[in-house]
Write an enzyme that holds these catalytic residues in place. Structure first.
Site, PDB file in Angstrom:
ATOM      1  N   GLY A 163       0.808  -1.215   0.000  1.00  0.00           N
ATOM      2  CA  GLY A 163       0.000   0.000   0.000  1.00  0.00           C
ATOM      3  C   GLY A 163       0.838   1.260   0.000  1.00  0.00           C
ATOM      4  O   GLY A 163       0.540   2.226  -0.712  1.00  0.00           O
ATOM      5  N   CYS A 164       1.914   1.261   0.773  1.00  0.00           N
ATOM      6  CA  CYS A 164       2.792   2.434   0.852  1.00  0.00           C
ATOM      7  C   CYS A 164       3.543   2.627  -0.466  1.00  0.00           C
ATOM      8  O   CYS A 164       3.788   3.756  -0.892  1.00  0.00           O
ATOM      9  CB  CYS A 164       3.776   2.274   2.009  1.00  0.00           C
ATOM     10  SG  CYS A 164       2.958   2.185   3.625  1.00  0.00           S
ATOM     11  N   THR A 165       3.905   1.515  -1.097  1.00  0.00           N
ATOM     12  CA  THR A 165       4.584   1.591  -2.390  1.00  0.00           C
ATOM     13  C   THR A 165       3.670   2.209  -3.440  1.00  0.00           C
ATOM     14  O   THR A 165       4.067   3.112  -4.184  1.00  0.00           O
ATOM     15  CB  THR A 165       5.020   0.190  -2.849  1.00  0.00           C
ATOM     16  OG1 THR A 165       5.960  -0.341  -1.909  1.00  0.00           O
ATOM     17  CG2 THR A 165       5.667   0.242  -4.229  1.00  0.00           C
ATOM     18  N   ALA A 209       3.261   6.012  -2.744  1.00  0.00           N
ATOM     19  CA  ALA A 209       4.462   6.786  -3.088  1.00  0.00           C
ATOM     20  C   ALA A 209       4.643   6.878  -4.598  1.00  0.00           C
ATOM     21  O   ALA A 209       5.048   7.923  -5.130  1.00  0.00           O
ATOM     22  CB  ALA A 209       5.692   6.146  -2.448  1.00  0.00           C
TER      23      ALA A 209
END
Length: 209
Positions: free
Chosen positions: A99-101, A104
């Site tokens: 999710g963070c990838t 970003a």
């Protein structure tokens, strides 16, 4: 769902665009990263924490809390450095998780559009510098990634608080985005962010300021 979609690694299509992985329930648990020492047990249940924004006293219209922290290349980034510009700060749980990838990569994809609207963008998590640098290099991210290992900025912006996963309660980074106007005041706060389409929504809000 095909096997390709279940893979965790990012893929690059023929145009060179990086496609971020989808996020499963198991991967969300990895992002949350509960701390065993802080998890609720059968013997005692931790006292509920107030909403992050309330705990931090952060509300729309209030001055943005100052900060001065290192980015992935070791250089310091401060609120004062970005004075006079609109600023987007997105707080993410853990570098390198699906999710963070995706989040970003989405903000990187729109970096030129944010710049055209006079808006700077930075990402913040509690990851150490080495993890932030690896995250940036692996996915060719162009936005600064701030390391807040002591959680001072995370707490000041209401992005650190109580979370729950599979019946356990723990403290961690709350996926939150804050938009600061040119005068250094909080213009918008997004709590419990859903990654899909979020960066585009933030860009629209920045353009309207």
């Amino acid at each position: 769902m095909s096997k390709k979609i279940r893979k965790k690694s990012s893929k690059t299509d023929s145009s060179g665009t990086v496609r971020a992985p989808t996020v499963s329930h198991t991967e969300r648990a990895r992002e949350a990263g509960p701390s065993p020492s802080l998890a609720a047990t059968g013997k005692s249940k931790p006292r509920p924490a107030p909403p992050a924004s309330q705990a931090a006293g952060l509300v729309e219209g209030s001055p943005a809390p100052p900060f001065s922290l290192p980015r992935e290349d070791g250089a310091l980034v401060s609120l004062a450095d970005l004075a006079g510009r609109k600023l987007v700060i997105f707080f993410y749980p853990r570098a390198g998780t699906p999710g963070c990838t995706r989040e970003a990569i989405d903000f990187t994809r729109l970096a030129t559009d944010f710049a055209a609207s006079g808006t700077a963008v930075i990402g913040v998590s509690a990851d150490p510098l080495k993890a932030q640098q690896s995250f940036r290099n692996k996915h060719k991210l162009s936005i600064p990634l701030i390391s807040d290992e002591k959680r001072d900025m995370l707490e000041a912006y209401g992005a650190w608080g109580e979370k729950s996963m599979y019946g356990k309660t723990f403290l961690g980074v709350l996926r939150t985005t804050v938009l600061v106007d040119e005068a250094g005041r909080i213009a918008r706060i997004w709590c419990k962010v859903k990654v899909e389409g979020h960066a585009d929504e933030v860009l629209s809000a920045a353009r309207e300021l």
